[in-house]
Motif scaffolding. Structure first.
Motif, PDB file in Angstrom:
ATOM      1  N   UNK A 262       0.851  -1.187   0.000  1.00  0.00           N
ATOM      2  CA  UNK A 262       0.000   0.000   0.000  1.00  0.00           C
ATOM      3  C   UNK A 262       0.890   1.243   0.000  1.00  0.00           C
ATOM      4  N   UNK A 263       0.707   2.083  -0.995  1.00  0.00           N
ATOM      5  CA  UNK A 263       1.599   3.237  -1.178  1.00  0.00           C
ATOM      6  C   UNK A 263       1.633   4.114   0.080  1.00  0.00           C
ATOM      7  N   UNK A 264       2.784   4.224   0.682  1.00  0.00           N
ATOM      8  CA  UNK A 264       2.967   5.110   1.836  1.00  0.00           C
ATOM      9  C   UNK A 264       2.792   4.427   3.176  1.00  0.00           C
ATOM     10  N   UNK A 265       2.215   3.233   3.206  1.00  0.00           N
ATOM     11  CA  UNK A 265       1.937   2.565   4.493  1.00  0.00           C
ATOM     12  C   UNK A 265       3.219   2.278   5.264  1.00  0.00           C
ATOM     13  N   UNK A 266       4.320   2.085   4.522  1.00  0.00           N
ATOM     14  CA  UNK A 266       5.566   1.744   5.204  1.00  0.00           C
ATOM     15  C   UNK A 266       6.126   2.913   6.004  1.00  0.00           C
ATOM     16  N   UNK A 267       5.611   4.106   5.784  1.00  0.00           N
ATOM     17  CA  UNK A 267       6.185   5.264   6.483  1.00  0.00           C
ATOM     18  C   UNK A 267       5.786   5.281   7.967  1.00  0.00           C
ATOM     19  N   UNK A 268       4.481   5.232   8.313  1.00  0.00           N
ATOM     20  CA  UNK A 268       4.168   5.095   9.741  1.00  0.00           C
ATOM     21  C   UNK A 268       4.645   3.769  10.327  1.00  0.00           C
ATOM     22  N   UNK A 269       4.638   2.710   9.544  1.00  0.00           N
ATOM     23  CA  UNK A 269       5.154   1.436  10.070  1.00  0.00           C
ATOM     24  C   UNK A 269       6.627   1.607  10.434  1.00  0.00           C
ATOM     25  N   UNK A 270       7.361   2.304   9.575  1.00  0.00           N
ATOM     26  CA  UNK A 270       8.768   2.586   9.863  1.00  0.00           C
ATOM     27  C   UNK A 270       8.924   3.449  11.102  1.00  0.00           C
ATOM     28  N   UNK A 271       8.027   4.429  11.243  1.00  0.00           N
ATOM     29  CA  UNK A 271       8.067   5.263  12.453  1.00  0.00           C
ATOM     30  C   UNK A 271       7.803   4.396  13.680  1.00  0.00           C
ATOM     31  N   UNK A 272       6.974   3.378  13.518  1.00  0.00           N
ATOM     32  CA  UNK A 272       6.720   2.436  14.610  1.00  0.00           C
ATOM     33  C   UNK A 272       7.960   1.620  14.942  1.00  0.00           C
TER      34      UNK A 272
ATOM     35  N   UNK B  86      18.547   2.526  14.284  1.00  0.00           N
ATOM     36  CA  UNK B  86      17.890   3.562  13.484  1.00  0.00           C
ATOM     37  C   UNK B  86      17.054   2.839  12.430  1.00  0.00           C
ATOM     38  N   UNK B  87      15.870   3.362  12.155  1.00  0.00           N
ATOM     39  CA  UNK B  87      15.074   2.779  11.076  1.00  0.00           C
ATOM     40  C   UNK B  87      15.250   3.614   9.814  1.00  0.00           C
ATOM     41  N   UNK B  88      15.413   2.922   8.704  1.00  0.00           N
ATOM     42  CA  UNK B  88      15.469   3.588   7.416  1.00  0.00           C
ATOM     43  C   UNK B  88      14.190   3.217   6.672  1.00  0.00           C
ATOM     44  N   UNK B  89      13.332   4.211   6.432  1.00  0.00           N
ATOM     45  CA  UNK B  89      12.051   3.948   5.773  1.00  0.00           C
ATOM     46  C   UNK B  89      12.077   4.544   4.375  1.00  0.00           C
TER      47      UNK B  89
ATOM     48  N   UNK C 248       5.180  14.283  11.578  1.00  0.00           N
ATOM     49  CA  UNK C 248       4.830  15.047  12.772  1.00  0.00           C
ATOM     50  C   UNK C 248       5.196  14.289  14.042  1.00  0.00           C
ATOM     51  N   UNK C 249       4.757  13.050  14.118  1.00  0.00           N
ATOM     52  CA  UNK C 249       5.029  12.286  15.345  1.00  0.00           C
ATOM     53  C   UNK C 249       6.511  11.945  15.488  1.00  0.00           C
ATOM     54  N   UNK C 250       7.162  11.649  14.378  1.00  0.00           N
ATOM     55  CA  UNK C 250       8.592  11.316  14.443  1.00  0.00           C
ATOM     56  C   UNK C 250       9.398  12.508  14.957  1.00  0.00           C
ATOM     57  N   UNK C 251       9.028  13.700  14.498  1.00  0.00           N
ATOM     58  CA  UNK C 251       9.754  14.897  14.941  1.00  0.00           C
ATOM     59  C   UNK C 251       9.391  15.235  16.389  1.00  0.00           C
ATOM     60  N   UNK C 252       8.095  15.113  16.697  1.00  0.00           N
ATOM     61  CA  UNK C 252       7.604  15.408  18.043  1.00  0.00           C
ATOM     62  C   UNK C 252       8.301  14.534  19.077  1.00  0.00           C
ATOM     63  N   UNK C 253       8.461  13.274  18.756  1.00  0.00           N
ATOM     64  CA  UNK C 253       9.023  12.309  19.707  1.00  0.00           C
ATOM     65  C   UNK C 253      10.506  12.025  19.448  1.00  0.00           C
ATOM     66  N   UNK C 254      11.105  12.761  18.523  1.00  0.00           N
ATOM     67  CA  UNK C 254      12.525  12.573  18.171  1.00  0.00           C
ATOM     68  C   UNK C 254      12.856  11.094  17.900  1.00  0.00           C
ATOM     69  N   UNK C 255      12.084  10.509  17.022  1.00  0.00           N
ATOM     70  CA  UNK C 255      12.309   9.092  16.714  1.00  0.00           C
ATOM     71  C   UNK C 255      13.550   8.925  15.834  1.00  0.00           C
ATOM     72  N   UNK C 256      14.311   7.868  16.071  1.00  0.00           N
ATOM     73  CA  UNK C 256      15.512   7.635  15.262  1.00  0.00           C
ATOM     74  C   UNK C 256      15.154   7.028  13.899  1.00  0.00           C
ATOM     75  N   UNK C 257      14.791   7.887  12.978  1.00  0.00           N
ATOM     76  CA  UNK C 257      14.362   7.381  11.674  1.00  0.00           C
ATOM     77  C   UNK C 257      14.909   8.260  10.560  1.00  0.00           C
ATOM     78  N   UNK C 258      15.318   7.622   9.480  1.00  0.00           N
ATOM     79  CA  UNK C 258      15.696   8.349   8.272  1.00  0.00           C
ATOM     80  C   UNK C 258      14.614   8.074   7.236  1.00  0.00           C
ATOM     81  N   UNK C 259      13.919   9.121   6.838  1.00  0.00           N
ATOM     82  CA  UNK C 259      12.922   8.995   5.788  1.00  0.00           C
ATOM     83  C   UNK C 259      13.649   9.124   4.458  1.00  0.00           C
ATOM     84  N   UNK C 260      13.604   8.089   3.677  1.00  0.00           N
ATOM     85  CA  UNK C 260      14.336   8.085   2.403  1.00  0.00           C
ATOM     86  C   UNK C 260      13.341   8.201   1.248  1.00  0.00           C
TER      87      UNK C 260
END
Lengths: 374, 459
Positions: free
Chosen positions: A167-177, A190-193, A210-222
């Motif tokens: 599903x297009x884009x679904x991996x982004x919140x899953x990656x934030x998870x 670190x998660x690379x999404x 928003x949530x990744x920045x709010x909670x300072x999650x260790x994620x690289x959005x690629x």
């Protein structure tokens, strides 16, 4: 009498429309990657990335990985043409430097990766056996998802590779998870999404920013910007085409990277990881790349000219560039030919395995619906 | 070694096409990327590109040929250093067929019966004699379940809108922040799609998230992650990747909140293989089943009811009150008719049963508790005893849980039926706001009584 090979050799490309002026290939990003926020801002920013200085051995390794992806995908295209692969099949040809460059910088067993449906390359970049990937594409019991997932749904939790999502884009919140999990468990990962320029317009991506920045999650959005959201050119689908700016509203810094140069990608990945591991929260990377084939196998790609594709192939191909650099480093033509042969053998073996290994047993229909019994 | 060029399939459905034009002729040298031919289907014209280098030694299918089967050899290429003229055509081989396992493929077997694994006989654990029964609201029971599981397992965390500092929009998470702190009790922005995905992702990564939706009406924003990400993962990965997440919150009609905030999603989720769907009625079940939901390896949709939150029921004071998922409960024994229900409908059914008893009709009330997997054995056993059945559901009638129970009764309990199974559900309209209309739209005991009289032929 000559031996006749059972294998056929072809691929499918675009029907050439009337000749058009050659457009500038979108993959030509500046080697000086722009980084947001601009210098002088008091918001933390990653350091300016530098092109990775690879040893001959390292570059050879990257070259082999990219070549393996290229040849694997070409063969997947062939098997699709023969009807051995069904459904949807999205090839990674042209984008090889992205997965290889980025994933080479991760710490195995610690960092996690998640992506969309164009996922074969990411798995190969992990060194996962091409046989069980190809066998998944052909829907065989020996496939990595036991033939029940197919091209778009492959996983290797052993490598912390979490799919493979259709599903297009679904991996982004899953990656934030997944990144939430790294932070929650304090495992240093670190998660690379990965997602595409098309997925970058999905609403859930911004909920995740928003949530990744709010909670300072260790994620690289690629963002793998290959220029086309399916058949729609970036400029026709996106109000802000500089995707590395897409995190601005969430104060997520972004960097734009030439995704056609594996060493630039690797260098940028190091700067990005350094920033995210430093507890600064998420980072956005836009990788300017290009896919040579259609969106999926059934896409005749009439939305771009043959010249455009040819131009990228000739001027920006990541594998040819690495090859030229290796030769400059003193690797002999013979050695390169030997690598080519070695990769072809690996891919042929994978294809043979995928063609000859049996389909899943009918009893597999009912397994894995639930983990537990109730 | 000559290389065969075969007619390609350009889409999942293509079986044949037209070889419109050859762009090369015999004897031509080709290299990777050269366009060899144009192929037409009803959908598109595509170009056929060479992958390998060599010389076109033979063209086997002339241009302009229609209905060329996919996989047919259309030309031969002689590889580097080979004698092009030596190549000869072999009979066109069909694509290698996939070797079939010995057993008969399911598609060949029309009479296929789902081989659901035999479940072990499970029942609620016995409550030792003398166990103190503590009157507890459903709201507190749910909170206690979460708190106990959070004490037991550090991987368990609660995330949702207003769950922490506000203590829960419906006060279900009251006190959790104080005990467990902001690391494990997390307020989210109002972004259901996003945080449902974060919950599913965290579960894939090994945590045990409890994701609260302020109400399940808002979970429609997030349903893609509940179904496509959570429910299908284990299957699609061949059992490799799990997603042990709990999505919980109030479901069904509240009180005069209008159509967009009043809907029972039980049948929606119960339709999906890969999900566990639980909808308890009383406090003991709410507690015991939520604890089980948090512990199971499978994704769970846990449907509560706002109107039931404040009701008080006894909860056994036990160290660890965990109930089996997938097991219905006989709430009231009876011999004349079986009333099947779940969630708030159980209260309606019990009220009807009391009134019916006064009229001399002895109703058995079955609380399904779990909507998926459905405990059909308990339902059928009760039907065997009473031979009559009414299903009560606070929800729409079409494609409902009640419809499913009717189907099960007909398929598996036909010989036990002395009357058609009747459904007592909400009216088939969006829930109106006006007090009188809302009342008219919702199930009540009077309607249940009327249905029971009909199936017992006492109306």
């Amino acid at each position: 009498m000559a031996l006749i090979h059972q294998r056929e050799r072809f691929s499918v490309l675009v029907k050439t429309p009337a000749a058009k002026p050659v457009r500038k290939p979108p993959a030509k990003a500046s080697s000086k990657a722009p980084v947001l926020p601009e210098e002088g801002s008091n918001h933390p920013r990653p350091r300016n990335p530098e092109r990775y200085e690879a040893s001959q051995e390292e570059l050879l390794h990257f070259y082999k990985e990219m070549l393996l992806i290229r040849r694997f995908e070409e063969r997947a295209g062939q098997l699709y043409g023969l009807g051995l692969i069904g459904g949807f099949c999205h090839l990674y040809i042209g984008q090889e430097a992205v997965a290889v460059g980025l994933q080479s910088a991760l710490e195995p067993g610690k960092d996690s990766v998640i992506t969309g449906y164009r996922d074969h390359g990411h798995m190969l970049a992990y060194g996962i056996d091409p046989k069980i990937i190809m066998a998944e594409l052909t829907g065989r019991g020996a496939g990595i998802s036991r033939g029940k997932g197919g091209s778009m749904h492959m996983f290797s939790t052993e490598h912390k590779f979490y799919g493979g999502h259709g599903i297009v884009g679904a991996q982004v919140p899953l990656g934030a998870g997944l990144a939430f999990g790294h932070k929650y468990s304090e495992d240093g990962g670190v998660c690379m999404a990965y997602f595409g320029d098309g997925a970058a317009n999905q609403g859930q991506v911004y909920e995740s920013f928003n949530m990744a920045a709010l909670w300072k999650l260790p994620i690289i959005f690629v963002i793998e910007n290959n220029g086309y959201a399916m058949g729609t050119k970036v400029a026709r689908s996106s109000a802000e085409t500089e995707f590395y700016r897409r995190g601005d509203s969430f104060r997520i810094p972004g960097m734009q990277v030439n995704g056609m140069d594996v060493l630039e990608v690797r260098g940028a990945a190091e700067a990005a990881l350094e920033y995210v591991r430093g507890g600064n929260g998420p980072l956005l990377m836009e990788l300017k790349t290009y896919r040579y084939r259609g969106h999926s196998m059934s896409d005749p790609a009439k939305y771009r000219s043959r010249e455009e594709v040819q131009n990228v192939k000739e001027k920006s191909d990541p594998i040819e560039a690495a090859k030229a650099e290796l030769i400059k480093m003193g690797v002999s033509e013979d050695a390169m030919k030997a690598i080519d042969k070695e990769i072809r053998t690996i891919v042929s073996e994978a294809a043979d395995f995928a063609e000859t290994s049996p389909e899943p047993d009918p009893s597999e229909l009912y397994t894995d619906v639930l983990v537990e019994q109730y | 070694m000559a290389i065969e060029l075969k007619m390609p399939a350009l889409s999942p459905t293509m079986e044949e096409g037209t070889l419109a034009k050859w762009l090369v002729k015999e004897g031509d040298t080709v290299s990777s990327g050269d366009i060899l031919a144009e192929i037409e289907t009803d959908k598109a014209t595509m170009e056929f590109e060479a992958v390998d280098e060599g010389t076109i030694s033979k063209i086997l299918i002339a241009e302009g040929t229609d209905n060329v089967k996919v996989g047919a050899v259309i030309a031969l290429i002689a590889g580097e250093g080979e004698d092009a003229s030596a190549a000869e055509a072999a009979p066109a081989p069909a694509p290698t067929p996939a070797p079939k396992p010995e057993a008969k493929a399911p598609t060949e077997n029309v009479q296929i019966v789902p081989e659901t694994p035999k479940r072990a006989e499970v029942s609620d654990p016995a409550i030792p004699e003398g166990t103190e029964m503590v009157p507890t609201t459903v709201r507190e029971a749910l909170r206690d379940a979460m708190a106990e599981e959070m004490r037991r397992d550090d991987r368990v965390f609660v995330m949702g809108e207003e769950v922490a500092e506000y203590q829960g929009a419906y006060k279900v998470t009251q006190g959790l922040l104080e005990e467990f702190g902001p690391r494990r009790v997390i307020d989210t922005p109002i972004t259901e799609y996003g945080f449902a995905g974060i919950g599913a992702g965290a579960a894939m990564g090994g945590l045990r998230p409890v994701i609260e939706f302020m109400t399940f009406n808002f979970a429609m924003q997030a349903i893609d992650h509940i179904i496509n990400s959570a429910a299908k993962t284990n299957y699609m990965s061949g059992g490799q990747m799990r997603c042990p997440v709990v999505f919980r919150g109030p479901n069904g009609a509240a009180s005069r909140v209008g159509a967009q905030h009043s809907q029972n999603f039980g049948p929606w989720y119960a339709n999906v293989p890969g999900l566990i769907v639980i909808a308890p009625y009383d406090s003991a079940d709410a507690k015991g089943l939520l604890k089980a939901a948090i512990r199971t390896e499978d994704p769970v949709v846990f449907l509560e009811n706002e109107l039931v939150y404040g009701r008080t029921f006894d909860v056994p004071k036990l160290e660890d009150h965990v109930l089996p998922i997938g097991k219905a409960r006989i709430m009231r024994e009876g011999s004349d008719v079986t009333i099947v229900s779940y969630s708030i409908g159980v209260g309606v059914a019990l009220e009807a049963a009391e009134k019916l008893a006064a009229e001399g009709i002895d109703a058995e009330v079955v609380d399904l508790r779990t909507l998926r997997p459905l405990d059909t054995a308990t339902v059928l056993e009760s039907l065997k005893k009473t031979n009559r059945m009414v299903v009560v559901e606070e929800g729409w009638p079409v494609c409902s849980i009640a419809s499913e129970i009717c189907a099960v009764a007909m398929e598996q309990g036909f010989d036990d039926l002395d009357a058609p199974v009747l459904r007592v559900t909400n009216e088939d309209v969006p829930l109106p706001y006006a007090a009188n209309l809302e009342k008219l739209a919702l199930v009540d005991s009077a309607r249940v009584i009327a249905a029971v009289k009909k199936v017992t032929y006492k109306g």
